[in-house]
Design a protein around this motif. Sequence first.
Motif, PDB file in Angstrom:
ATOM      1  N   ALA A  82       0.519  -1.141  -0.021  1.00  0.00           N
ATOM      2  CA  ALA A  82      -0.175  -0.403  -0.151  1.00  0.00           C
ATOM      3  C   ALA A  82       0.770   1.065   0.014  1.00  0.00           C
ATOM      4  N   GLY A 124       2.547   9.477  -9.639  1.00  0.00           N
ATOM      5  CA  GLY A 124       0.677   8.954  -9.841  1.00  0.00           C
ATOM      6  C   GLY A 124       0.069   8.780  -9.891  1.00  0.00           C
ATOM      7  N   VAL A 126      -0.755   6.793  -7.460  1.00  0.00           N
ATOM      8  CA  VAL A 126      -1.238   7.252  -5.610  1.00  0.00           C
ATOM      9  C   VAL A 126      -2.765   7.377  -6.016  1.00  0.00           C
ATOM     10  N   THR A 127      -3.603   6.860  -4.857  1.00  0.00           N
ATOM     11  CA  THR A 127      -4.872   7.380  -4.943  1.00  0.00           C
ATOM     12  C   THR A 127      -4.813   8.717  -3.276  1.00  0.00           C
ATOM     13  N   MET A 128      -5.969   9.675  -4.645  1.00  0.00           N
ATOM     14  CA  MET A 128      -6.001  10.515  -3.405  1.00  0.00           C
ATOM     15  C   MET A 128      -6.417  10.363  -1.567  1.00  0.00           C
ATOM     16  N   GLY A 129      -6.694   9.850  -1.371  1.00  0.00           N
ATOM     17  CA  GLY A 129      -7.213   9.049   0.222  1.00  0.00           C
ATOM     18  C   GLY A 129      -5.407   9.931   0.841  1.00  0.00           C
TER      19      GLY A 129
ATOM     20  N   ASN B 112     -13.045  15.595  -5.100  1.00  0.00           N
ATOM     21  CA  ASN B 112     -13.012  14.144  -5.363  1.00  0.00           C
ATOM     22  C   ASN B 112     -13.303  13.124  -4.479  1.00  0.00           C
ATOM     23  N   ASP B 113     -12.930  11.617  -4.537  1.00  0.00           N
ATOM     24  CA  ASP B 113     -13.003  10.754  -4.137  1.00  0.00           C
ATOM     25  C   ASP B 113     -10.835  10.213  -3.522  1.00  0.00           C
ATOM     26  N   ARG B 114     -11.898   9.788  -2.693  1.00  0.00           N
ATOM     27  CA  ARG B 114      -9.732   9.021  -1.769  1.00  0.00           C
ATOM     28  C   ARG B 114      -9.946   8.262  -2.568  1.00  0.00           C
ATOM     29  N   GLY B 115     -10.411   7.662  -3.600  1.00  0.00           N
ATOM     30  CA  GLY B 115     -10.051   6.676  -4.359  1.00  0.00           C
ATOM     31  C   GLY B 115      -9.508   7.413  -5.920  1.00  0.00           C
ATOM     32  N   THR B 116      -9.475   8.137  -6.269  1.00  0.00           N
ATOM     33  CA  THR B 116      -9.402   9.512  -7.571  1.00  0.00           C
ATOM     34  C   THR B 116      -7.788   9.305  -7.731  1.00  0.00           C
ATOM     35  N   LYS B 117      -7.011   8.684  -8.944  1.00  0.00           N
ATOM     36  CA  LYS B 117      -5.925   8.387  -9.080  1.00  0.00           C
ATOM     37  C   LYS B 117      -4.782   9.980  -8.860  1.00  0.00           C
ATOM     38  N   PRO B 173     -12.071  15.829   0.155  1.00  0.00           N
ATOM     39  CA  PRO B 173     -12.890  14.137  -0.314  1.00  0.00           C
ATOM     40  C   PRO B 173     -14.148  13.081   0.481  1.00  0.00           C
ATOM     41  N   GLY B 177     -13.977   4.366  -2.822  1.00  0.00           N
ATOM     42  CA  GLY B 177     -12.869   4.303  -3.598  1.00  0.00           C
ATOM     43  C   GLY B 177     -11.613   3.835  -2.670  1.00  0.00           C
ATOM     44  N   GLU B 178     -11.825   3.894  -1.716  1.00  0.00           N
ATOM     45  CA  GLU B 178     -10.281   3.811  -1.362  1.00  0.00           C
ATOM     46  C   GLU B 178      -9.389   2.272  -1.330  1.00  0.00           C
ATOM     47  N   GLU B 179      -8.140   2.752  -1.398  1.00  0.00           N
ATOM     48  CA  GLU B 179      -7.441   1.197  -1.536  1.00  0.00           C
ATOM     49  C   GLU B 179      -7.535   0.521  -0.785  1.00  0.00           C
ATOM     50  N   GLU B 180      -6.867  -0.347  -0.434  1.00  0.00           N
ATOM     51  CA  GLU B 180      -6.692  -1.160   0.966  1.00  0.00           C
ATOM     52  C   GLU B 180      -5.812  -1.777   1.316  1.00  0.00           C
ATOM     53  N   LYS B 181      -5.932  -1.277   2.799  1.00  0.00           N
ATOM     54  CA  LYS B 181      -4.185  -0.732   3.707  1.00  0.00           C
ATOM     55  C   LYS B 181      -3.695  -2.209   3.445  1.00  0.00           C
TER      56      LYS B 181
END
Lengths: 154, 181
Positions: A82, A124, A126-129, B112-117, B173, B177-181
């Motif tokens: 991650a 690039g 990486v997601t915005m979270g 934006n969403d947390r999952g946005t690139k 945001p 769509g957040e990536e799994e940790k």
Amino acid sequence: MSKFKKKTDKGLPAVSTASLPDIVFMLLFFFMVATKMRDSSIMVKNVVPEATELVKLEHKNLVNTIYIGKPLPQYTAVYGTAPQVQLGDKFANTDEIPFFIEKFKAKIPEPQRPMIFTSLKVDGEVTMGIVSDVKTELRKSGQLKLNYSAKRKQ
Amino acid sequence: MAKRMDNELNASSMADIAFLLLVFFLVTTTMNPDTGITVKLPPWSEDDAEEVKLNKRNVFAVLVNANNDLLVRGEPEEVSSLRERAKEFISNPTGRADLAEAPNKAIISLKNDRGTKYETYLMVYNELKAAYRELWDTECQRLYGVPYSDELTTEKKKAVRSKFPFILSEAEPSAYGEEEK
């Protein structure tokens, strides 16, 4: 009798190398002044996106860099795949950012502190979270000048 | 009487030493300065921001979701046409009733969403900034006959920028769509 006597063949005279040290020193000083040592090795995949509206960050000593990206293959065993935040030369949680900012500020003379930029070198992919979390921490620690690092679009 | 010493320093090794140092600095040097898009974050405040009622026509809402799709003022949009649309919205050359009243009243809202690139987000941000830069360019060309650049005096830059102030408000945001940790 001619004034211009043909020189007796002595072979080529040796080129004087006496000025060589001066030339080399000149180059040396140039590079010494222009150099900024990279103070940490990058431990995350870091391919910054391309953009057109770029600004150059002039004062390198006033730039504080935070890297975000997926750990490089040699670190995935310990840190997973991650995206991670890298502060200085180690991986860190986002809540360590205020301390990191303060530590950097302490090295800068007081009058220059408002000019400190934080440069986010984010991969690039990486997601915005995680980027938003970092931004929130930066806002909390009062570091509002931010730079999204990017390359010039070809 | 003391023997006069031949006290000239042998400097022939100086070049070697200097070369050694030179090579070291050549290798360690990083010439390219850091470039990027600079932004100013809003200061943090613990309490919730008070709601500000905005005239809907003055808000250019851009939403980038976790699938990296773009929604501009409620309709899907391509990144490539975002710049033109933003420019039209801000300057409103034909005086349409659904676009900004005046350039200095226009507000860009980016969410934006947390999952946005990150790449997509930065591309959108870049386009919005480019829209303003192009407007500044035209305005500067009209006022002073030169394109907008950093070499202009501060007053000139301020004069141009105050006509088209870059106001961008970013919402928190949404956690989609957040990536799994």
